[in-house]
Structures are given as C-alpha cells and as structure tokens.
Design a protein around this motif. Structure first.
Motif, PDB file in Angstrom:
ATOM      1  N   GLN A  15     -20.414 -30.476  26.101  1.00 18.89           N
ATOM      2  CA  GLN A  15     -19.911 -31.762  25.628  1.00 18.89           C
ATOM      3  C   GLN A  15     -18.697 -31.562  24.727  1.00 18.89           C
ATOM      4  OE1 GLN A  15     -23.601 -33.176  23.927  1.00 18.89           O
ATOM      5  NE2 GLN A  15     -23.769 -34.757  25.512  1.00 18.89           N
ATOM      6  N   PHE A  16     -18.711 -30.507  23.928  1.00 23.03           N
ATOM      7  CA  PHE A  16     -17.568 -30.203  23.078  1.00 23.03           C
ATOM      8  C   PHE A  16     -16.350 -29.865  23.942  1.00 23.03           C
ATOM      9  CE2 PHE A  16     -14.963 -27.210  20.613  1.00 23.03           C
ATOM     10  CZ  PHE A  16     -14.603 -28.056  19.574  1.00 23.03           C
ATOM     11  N   THR A  17     -16.572 -29.131  25.025  1.00 20.34           N
ATOM     12  CA  THR A  17     -15.486 -28.803  25.954  1.00 20.34           C
ATOM     13  C   THR A  17     -14.921 -30.078  26.574  1.00 20.34           C
ATOM     14  OG1 THR A  17     -16.518 -26.675  26.450  1.00 20.34           O
ATOM     15  CG2 THR A  17     -14.886 -27.478  28.019  1.00 20.34           C
ATOM     16  N   ASP A  18     -15.796 -30.983  27.009  1.00 20.21           N
ATOM     17  CA  ASP A  18     -15.341 -32.260  27.571  1.00 20.21           C
ATOM     18  C   ASP A  18     -14.568 -33.072  26.541  1.00 20.21           C
ATOM     19  OD1 ASP A  18     -16.448 -31.637  30.004  1.00 20.21           O
ATOM     20  OD2 ASP A  18     -18.167 -32.970  29.815  1.00 20.21           O
ATOM     21  N   LEU A  19     -15.029 -33.060  25.292  1.00 20.32           N
ATOM     22  CA  LEU A  19     -14.332 -33.759  24.219  1.00 20.32           C
ATOM     23  C   LEU A  19     -12.915 -33.202  24.058  1.00 20.32           C
ATOM     24  CD1 LEU A  19     -14.397 -35.752  21.784  1.00 20.32           C
ATOM     25  CD2 LEU A  19     -15.204 -33.816  20.420  1.00 20.32           C
ATOM     26  N   CYS A  20     -12.785 -31.894  24.069  1.00 26.13           N
ATOM     27  CA  CYS A  20     -11.470 -31.262  23.929  1.00 26.13           C
ATOM     28  C   CYS A  20     -10.554 -31.630  25.093  1.00 26.13           C
ATOM     29  CB  CYS A  20     -11.617 -29.747  23.833  1.00 26.13           C
ATOM     30  SG  CYS A  20     -12.421 -29.213  22.313  1.00 26.13           S
ATOM     31  N   ILE A  21     -11.104 -31.693  26.289  1.00 25.83           N
ATOM     32  CA  ILE A  21     -10.303 -32.073  27.461  1.00 25.83           C
ATOM     33  C   ILE A  21      -9.833 -33.519  27.330  1.00 25.83           C
ATOM     34  CG2 ILE A  21     -10.412 -32.510  29.953  1.00 25.83           C
ATOM     35  CD1 ILE A  21     -12.280 -30.010  30.085  1.00 25.83           C
ATOM     36  N   LEU A  22     -10.713 -34.413  26.878  1.00 28.55           N
ATOM     37  CA  LEU A  22     -10.325 -35.812  26.686  1.00 28.55           C
ATOM     38  C   LEU A  22      -9.197 -35.944  25.663  1.00 28.55           C
ATOM     39  CD1 LEU A  22     -13.732 -37.703  26.609  1.00 28.55           C
ATOM     40  CD2 LEU A  22     -11.936 -37.905  28.338  1.00 28.55           C
ATOM     41  N   LEU A  23      -9.213 -35.081  24.670  1.00 28.86           N
ATOM     42  CA  LEU A  23      -8.208 -35.138  23.617  1.00 28.86           C
ATOM     43  C   LEU A  23      -6.916 -34.437  24.008  1.00 28.86           C
ATOM     44  CD1 LEU A  23     -10.512 -34.568  20.529  1.00 28.86           C
ATOM     45  CD2 LEU A  23      -9.481 -36.706  21.312  1.00 28.86           C
ATOM     46  N   GLY A  24      -6.919 -33.759  25.148  1.00 34.64           N
ATOM     47  CA  GLY A  24      -5.740 -33.036  25.609  1.00 34.64           C
ATOM     48  C   GLY A  24      -5.862 -31.563  25.281  1.00 34.64           C
ATOM     49  N   CYS A  25      -5.364 -30.742  26.163  1.00 32.55           N
ATOM     50  CA  CYS A  25      -5.432 -29.301  25.965  1.00 32.55           C
ATOM     51  C   CYS A  25      -4.232 -28.655  26.651  1.00 32.55           C
ATOM     52  CB  CYS A  25      -6.748 -28.749  26.518  1.00 32.55           C
ATOM     53  SG  CYS A  25      -6.958 -28.970  28.287  1.00 32.55           S
ATOM     54  N   ASP A  26      -4.203 -27.346  26.704  1.00 35.47           N
ATOM     55  CA  ASP A  26      -3.091 -26.625  27.333  1.00 35.47           C
ATOM     56  C   ASP A  26      -2.961 -26.945  28.814  1.00 35.47           C
ATOM     57  OD1 ASP A  26      -2.606 -25.458  24.932  1.00 35.47           O
ATOM     58  OD2 ASP A  26      -3.525 -23.537  25.428  1.00 35.47           O
ATOM     59  N   TYR A  27      -4.061 -27.342  29.449  1.00 33.19           N
ATOM     60  CA  TYR A  27      -4.086 -27.516  30.902  1.00 33.19           C
ATOM     61  C   TYR A  27      -3.898 -28.958  31.358  1.00 33.19           C
ATOM     62  CZ  TYR A  27      -6.012 -22.927  30.194  1.00 33.19           C
ATOM     63  OH  TYR A  27      -6.188 -21.638  29.779  1.00 33.19           O
ATOM     64  N   CYS A  28      -4.075 -29.904  30.447  1.00 28.36           N
ATOM     65  CA  CYS A  28      -3.938 -31.304  30.847  1.00 28.36           C
ATOM     66  C   CYS A  28      -3.547 -32.165  29.649  1.00 28.36           C
ATOM     67  CB  CYS A  28      -5.241 -31.824  31.453  1.00 28.36           C
ATOM     68  SG  CYS A  28      -6.637 -31.806  30.320  1.00 28.36           S
ATOM     69  N   ASP A  29      -2.918 -33.274  29.933  1.00 27.23           N
ATOM     70  CA  ASP A  29      -2.574 -34.227  28.883  1.00 27.23           C
ATOM     71  C   ASP A  29      -3.805 -35.040  28.526  1.00 27.23           C
ATOM     72  OD1 ASP A  29       0.098 -33.459  28.882  1.00 27.23           O
ATOM     73  OD2 ASP A  29       0.615 -34.893  30.464  1.00 27.23           O
ATOM     74  N   SER A  30      -3.744 -35.706  27.388  1.00 33.65           N
ATOM     75  CA  SER A  30      -4.840 -36.599  27.019  1.00 33.65           C
ATOM     76  C   SER A  30      -4.757 -37.855  27.883  1.00 33.65           C
ATOM     77  CB  SER A  30      -4.753 -36.966  25.537  1.00 33.65           C
ATOM     78  OG  SER A  30      -3.538 -37.610  25.266  1.00 33.65           O
ATOM     79  N   ILE A  31      -5.838 -38.609  27.914  1.00 32.48           N
ATOM     80  CA  ILE A  31      -5.876 -39.851  28.671  1.00 32.48           C
ATOM     81  C   ILE A  31      -5.364 -40.959  27.760  1.00 32.48           C
ATOM     82  CG2 ILE A  31      -7.361 -41.500  29.859  1.00 32.48           C
ATOM     83  CD1 ILE A  31      -9.216 -39.126  30.491  1.00 32.48           C
ATOM     84  N   LYS A  32      -4.380 -41.693  28.236  1.00 33.48           N
ATOM     85  CA  LYS A  32      -3.764 -42.751  27.436  1.00 33.48           C
ATOM     86  C   LYS A  32      -4.831 -43.751  26.983  1.00 33.48           C
ATOM     87  CE  LYS A  32      -0.088 -46.132  27.450  1.00 33.48           C
ATOM     88  NZ  LYS A  32       1.026 -46.725  28.153  1.00 33.48           N
ATOM     89  N   GLY A  33      -4.812 -44.069  25.708  1.00 34.89           N
ATOM     90  CA  GLY A  33      -5.750 -45.042  25.162  1.00 34.89           C
ATOM     91  C   GLY A  33      -7.046 -44.438  24.647  1.00 34.89           C
ATOM     92  N   ILE A  34      -7.190 -43.115  24.772  1.00 31.87           N
ATOM     93  CA  ILE A  34      -8.398 -42.461  24.269  1.00 31.87           C
ATOM     94  C   ILE A  34      -7.994 -41.503  23.156  1.00 31.87           C
ATOM     95  CG2 ILE A  34     -10.344 -40.946  24.784  1.00 31.87           C
ATOM     96  CD1 ILE A  34     -10.413 -42.065  27.553  1.00 31.87           C
ATOM     97  N   GLY A  35      -8.355 -41.885  21.934  1.00 30.53           N
ATOM     98  CA  GLY A  35      -8.087 -41.045  20.773  1.00 30.53           C
ATOM     99  C   GLY A  35      -9.355 -40.322  20.347  1.00 30.53           C
ATOM    100  N   GLN A  36      -9.318 -39.781  19.147  1.00 29.92           N
ATOM    101  CA  GLN A  36     -10.437 -38.984  18.652  1.00 29.92           C
ATOM    102  C   GLN A  36     -11.732 -39.769  18.555  1.00 29.92           C
ATOM    103  OE1 GLN A  36      -8.972 -37.549  14.936  1.00 29.92           O
ATOM    104  NE2 GLN A  36      -7.523 -36.126  15.877  1.00 29.92           N
ATOM    105  N   LYS A  37     -11.687 -40.944  17.952  1.00 37.77           N
ATOM    106  CA  LYS A  37     -12.916 -41.733  17.757  1.00 37.77           C
ATOM    107  C   LYS A  37     -13.485 -42.211  19.090  1.00 37.77           C
ATOM    108  CE  LYS A  37     -14.768 -45.685  15.181  1.00 37.77           C
ATOM    109  NZ  LYS A  37     -15.821 -45.859  16.110  1.00 37.77           N
ATOM    110  N   ARG A  38     -12.626 -42.742  19.950  1.00 34.69           N
ATOM    111  CA  ARG A  38     -13.112 -43.253  21.238  1.00 34.69           C
ATOM    112  C   ARG A  38     -13.632 -42.116  22.115  1.00 34.69           C
ATOM    113  NH1 ARG A  38     -10.416 -46.417  26.102  1.00 34.69           N
ATOM    114  NH2 ARG A  38     -12.343 -47.168  27.032  1.00 34.69           N
ATOM    115  N   ALA A  39     -12.962 -40.973  22.096  1.00 34.39           N
ATOM    116  CA  ALA A  39     -13.417 -39.833  22.893  1.00 34.39           C
ATOM    117  C   ALA A  39     -14.815 -39.398  22.462  1.00 34.39           C
ATOM    118  CB  ALA A  39     -12.435 -38.663  22.774  1.00 34.39           C
ATOM    119  N   LEU A  40     -15.036 -39.315  21.161  1.00 31.35           N
ATOM    120  CA  LEU A  40     -16.353 -38.929  20.660  1.00 31.35           C
ATOM    121  C   LEU A  40     -17.402 -39.974  21.017  1.00 31.35           C
ATOM    122  CD1 LEU A  40     -18.035 -36.884  19.126  1.00 31.35           C
ATOM    123  CD2 LEU A  40     -17.391 -38.043  17.011  1.00 31.35           C
TER     124      LEU A  40
END
Length: 66
Positions: A15-40
């Motif tokens: 779940q922590f890995t999925d959270l990091c992916i939602l927030l953006g990482c080296d391999y993908c951009d974050s999803i527009k409209g999803i910030g830290q609070k909403r991702a969690l």
C-alpha cells in the motif's frame, strides 16, 4: 518516513508503494487532482491502486507493457 507513519496510517508495504506511485515517482507522473491527502484517503478506502483507478474519474489509461 519513520515507523510512526506506518503505525499511524496502518499501511502495509504494498500500500505504501501504491501511495508513492499515486504521488508520482521516477517512473510515472502523479495523477492530476490527487495530492497527498487524497492519495492517502484513496489507499485507505480502496486498499490498492488497481481498485482506485477503477473508481476515480480520470482519463488515465493503463497500458500493459508486457
């Protein structure tokens, strides 16, 4: 991040890995409209990124790379 984060939010490693992916990482951009609070909140509600992507309103398409 420290152990208090995991204890406080009760996230397992995947779940922590999925959270990091939602927030953006080296391999993908974050999803527009999803910030830290909403991702969690989404991780806590749906438990994984696949379920989240089925339930959010987005034009993001998953591409099978294999």
């Amino acid at each position: 991040m420290n152990t208090h984060f995991f204890f406080l939010y009760c996230l397992i490693c995947i779940q922590f890995t999925d959270l990091c992916i939602l927030l953006g990482c080296d391999y993908c951009d974050s999803i527009k409209g999803i910030g830290q609070k909403r991702a969690l909140d989404l991780i806590k509600q749906h438990r994984n990124i696949e379920a989240i992507l089925k339930h959010i309103d987005t034009k993001v398409k998953l591409i099978d790379l294999f």
